[in-house]
Scaffold this motif. Structure first.
Motif, PDB file in Angstrom:
ATOM      1  N   PRO A  58      -6.024 -32.078  13.263  1.00 53.16           N
ATOM      2  CA  PRO A  58      -7.189 -32.683  13.638  1.00 53.16           C
ATOM      3  C   PRO A  58      -7.205 -34.163  13.410  1.00 53.16           C
ATOM      4  O   PRO A  58      -6.424 -34.683  12.339  1.00 53.16           O
ATOM      5  CB  PRO A  58      -8.264 -31.980  13.100  1.00 53.16           C
ATOM      6  CG  PRO A  58      -7.467 -30.687  12.538  1.00 53.16           C
ATOM      7  CD  PRO A  58      -6.316 -31.131  12.217  1.00 53.16           C
ATOM      8  N   GLU A  59      -7.761 -35.060  14.260  1.00 50.62           N
ATOM      9  CA  GLU A  59      -7.719 -36.399  14.420  1.00 50.62           C
ATOM     10  C   GLU A  59      -8.818 -37.261  13.620  1.00 50.62           C
ATOM     11  O   GLU A  59      -9.901 -36.403  13.457  1.00 50.62           O
ATOM     12  CB  GLU A  59      -7.490 -37.111  15.663  1.00 50.62           C
ATOM     13  CG  GLU A  59      -5.994 -36.610  16.272  1.00 50.62           C
ATOM     14  CD  GLU A  59      -6.019 -37.046  17.688  1.00 50.62           C
ATOM     15  OE1 GLU A  59      -6.983 -37.530  18.473  1.00 50.62           O
ATOM     16  OE2 GLU A  59      -4.958 -36.879  18.304  1.00 50.62           O
ATOM     17  N   SER A  65     -11.276 -33.944  10.454  1.00 49.75           N
ATOM     18  CA  SER A  65      -9.937 -34.313  10.128  1.00 49.75           C
ATOM     19  C   SER A  65      -9.551 -33.834   8.666  1.00 49.75           C
ATOM     20  O   SER A  65     -10.241 -33.382   7.939  1.00 49.75           O
ATOM     21  CB  SER A  65     -10.141 -35.960   9.912  1.00 49.75           C
ATOM     22  OG  SER A  65      -8.828 -36.505   9.422  1.00 49.75           O
ATOM     23  N   ARG A  66      -8.214 -33.770   8.567  1.00 44.48           N
ATOM     24  CA  ARG A  66      -7.739 -33.116   7.349  1.00 44.48           C
ATOM     25  C   ARG A  66      -6.724 -34.078   6.877  1.00 44.48           C
ATOM     26  O   ARG A  66      -5.711 -34.009   5.741  1.00 44.48           O
ATOM     27  CB  ARG A  66      -6.763 -31.961   7.576  1.00 44.48           C
ATOM     28  CG  ARG A  66      -7.576 -30.699   7.928  1.00 44.48           C
ATOM     29  CD  ARG A  66      -6.656 -29.422   8.298  1.00 44.48           C
ATOM     30  NE  ARG A  66      -7.560 -28.500   8.861  1.00 44.48           N
ATOM     31  CZ  ARG A  66      -7.044 -27.209   9.653  1.00 44.48           C
ATOM     32  NH1 ARG A  66      -5.599 -27.197   9.443  1.00 44.48           N
ATOM     33  NH2 ARG A  66      -7.661 -26.313   9.912  1.00 44.48           N
ATOM     34  N   CYS A  73      -9.734 -36.226   0.179  1.00 40.70           N
ATOM     35  CA  CYS A  73      -9.662 -35.974   1.630  1.00 40.70           C
ATOM     36  C   CYS A  73     -10.940 -36.187   2.484  1.00 40.70           C
ATOM     37  O   CYS A  73     -11.723 -36.239   1.685  1.00 40.70           O
ATOM     38  CB  CYS A  73      -9.200 -34.488   1.460  1.00 40.70           C
ATOM     39  SG  CYS A  73      -7.749 -33.982   0.793  1.00 40.70           S
ATOM     40  N   PRO A  74     -10.684 -36.276   3.904  1.00 39.08           N
ATOM     41  CA  PRO A  74     -12.038 -36.290   4.567  1.00 39.08           C
ATOM     42  C   PRO A  74     -13.141 -35.369   4.138  1.00 39.08           C
ATOM     43  O   PRO A  74     -12.702 -34.166   3.961  1.00 39.08           O
ATOM     44  CB  PRO A  74     -11.580 -36.162   6.061  1.00 39.08           C
ATOM     45  CG  PRO A  74      -9.943 -36.413   5.646  1.00 39.08           C
ATOM     46  CD  PRO A  74      -9.686 -35.863   4.610  1.00 39.08           C
ATOM     47  N   VAL A 240       1.240 -29.654   8.845  1.00 41.39           N
ATOM     48  CA  VAL A 240      -0.297 -30.357   9.380  1.00 41.39           C
ATOM     49  C   VAL A 240      -0.980 -30.627   7.932  1.00 41.39           C
ATOM     50  O   VAL A 240      -1.661 -31.796   8.187  1.00 41.39           O
ATOM     51  CB  VAL A 240      -1.239 -29.129   9.477  1.00 41.39           C
ATOM     52  CG1 VAL A 240      -2.413 -29.434   9.753  1.00 41.39           C
ATOM     53  CG2 VAL A 240      -0.566 -28.607  10.780  1.00 41.39           C
ATOM     54  N   GLU A 241      -0.647 -30.210   6.722  1.00 47.18           N
ATOM     55  CA  GLU A 241      -1.277 -30.792   5.536  1.00 47.18           C
ATOM     56  C   GLU A 241      -0.501 -31.886   4.979  1.00 47.18           C
ATOM     57  O   GLU A 241      -0.968 -32.331   3.872  1.00 47.18           O
ATOM     58  CB  GLU A 241      -1.457 -29.684   4.330  1.00 47.18           C
ATOM     59  CG  GLU A 241      -2.519 -28.528   4.924  1.00 47.18           C
ATOM     60  CD  GLU A 241      -3.920 -29.442   4.916  1.00 47.18           C
ATOM     61  OE1 GLU A 241      -4.223 -29.931   3.925  1.00 47.18           O
ATOM     62  OE2 GLU A 241      -4.659 -29.050   6.157  1.00 47.18           O
ATOM     63  N   ARG A 242       0.680 -32.290   5.413  1.00 44.82           N
ATOM     64  CA  ARG A 242       1.452 -33.270   4.875  1.00 44.82           C
ATOM     65  C   ARG A 242       1.976 -33.032   3.431  1.00 44.82           C
ATOM     66  O   ARG A 242       1.684 -33.857   2.657  1.00 44.82           O
ATOM     67  CB  ARG A 242       0.934 -34.750   5.162  1.00 44.82           C
ATOM     68  CG  ARG A 242       0.670 -34.852   6.667  1.00 44.82           C
ATOM     69  CD  ARG A 242       0.062 -36.422   6.960  1.00 44.82           C
ATOM     70  NE  ARG A 242      -0.304 -36.444   8.433  1.00 44.82           N
ATOM     71  CZ  ARG A 242      -0.718 -37.704   8.877  1.00 44.82           C
ATOM     72  NH1 ARG A 242      -1.174 -38.692   8.159  1.00 44.82           N
ATOM     73  NH2 ARG A 242      -1.150 -37.658  10.143  1.00 44.82           N
TER      74      ARG A 242
END
Length: 335
Positions: A58-59, A65-66, A73-74, A240-242
């Motif tokens: 998600p952007e 966003s994540r 974190c957002p 996704v979570e980097r």
């Protein structure tokens, strides 16, 4: 209209109406665009279109966003990006880079401008830009770092002053008020203490990992066998979570799978935390659809689980209360 306060969107993945609000710097820059709607000052938008809302990961143009930065974190429901165009945009780019290197605009996470991507890290290190496939054109994208939801921003105003006077306005480098990360809940701490699990493992802990992965958008069966499909889902989630992509569910991955402070789940609630609880109930042998809605089927399964596990303060006269509070969360994450 003289301020941007947010609104609602329809999540194209679920059909749910989602409330959103802009981070403070986004609202500030939107207001400058709005008050200077002359040739060259153009706001292209804050909340994303359908493509943005469906993007994975998600952007920043979405309220989910994540993208975490420096351990922050957002916040769910906040939007951290704005698109637009400014006068003399080719000259604006080196001006802004110089200001960032001088320590201004600490709230900026990255920019896309003139088809080039500059992250805060690359600017501070003096590295060159990366070509931005994301931008697709020469518009200006500003993204705000998580933790600076209540900071103030004057980027466009400062550029306007510089264009008019040939010098920068005299102002100290801003010192935004970053929010404090909330302390992790007992449930989140319990999740991080779950055993490390990897390919070849079987049993309850694998089912818990599978249920939580499914709640976080990965498609797989909750069958208690850690095979190739589960490993692929873990790797996809880690990308996704980097976080380090190793296909192993250890403390860091457990922590990302679990909300930091999970909400109390009640009948009719629609939220990501509901999906996580549904995944955990399925892992414990009370299968329900792993989605974001606490419908009657899920609440019934929750009541049965509370009775079977004797969840403290959740059973009255031999019946579960169907409220997924702190002790229910902790029970679901305790082997």
């Amino acid at each position: 209209m003289t301020s941007l306060t947010g609104g609602q969107i329809v999540d194209p993945r679920t059909g749910d109406r989602i409330a959103w609000r802009p981070a403070g710097p986004i609202a500030d820059e939107w207001l400058f665009y709005h008050l200077h709607r002359t040739v060259g000052w153009t706001c292209l938008g804050v909340i994303g279109n359908r493509a943005h809302l469906l993007a994975q990961p998600p952007e920043d143009h979405t309220p989910f966003s994540r993208s975490c930065v420096d351990g922050r974190c957002p916040l769910r429901g906040w939007v951290y990006a704005i698109d637009g165009r400014v006068p003399d945009q080719r000259k604006f780019e080196p001006w802004l880079l110089g200001r960032l290197r001088a320590g201004f605009y600490q709230h900026i996470k990255y920019i896309n401008v003139n088809n080039r991507h500059w992250s805060r890290t690359s600017v501070r290190a003096g590295r060159t830009f990366a070509t931005s496939a994301y931008s697709r054109d020469d518009h200006l994208h500003l993204s705000v770092r998580p933790g600076y939801e209540y900071a103030r921003s004057t980027i466009l105003a400062d550029w306007g002053y510089y264009r008019a006077h040939g010098r920068n306005i005299v102002r100290p480098a801003p010192v935004p008020r970053p929010r404090s990360n909330p302390a992790a809940s007992p449930a989140h701490a319990a999740a991080r203490r779950l055993p490390v699990t990897r390919r070849g493992a079987t049993g309850r802990v694998v089912r818990i990992a599978q249920g939580m992965l499914a709640a976080n958008g990965q498609r797989l069966f909750v069958d208690g066998r850690f095979g190739a499909m589960t490993e692929a889902a873990v790797r996809a989630f880690q990308r996704v979570e980097r976080v380090p992509v190793d296909g192993i569910v250890g403390p860091t991955t457990w922590g990302r799978l679990m909300p930091t402070r999970p909400a109390t789940v009640v009948r009719g609630m629609v939220a990501d935390d509901v999906a996580v609880m549904a995944g955990l109930l399925t892992a414990w042998g009370y299968p329900v659809p792993i989605d974001r809605t606490a419908d009657e089927q899920m609440i019934t399964a929750l009541k049965r689980y509370q009775v079977a596990r004797r969840v403290p303060d959740s059973v009255v006269n031999g019946r579960g209360d169907g409220i997924g509070g702190a002790k229910t969360w902790l029970s679901l994450l305790t082997l």
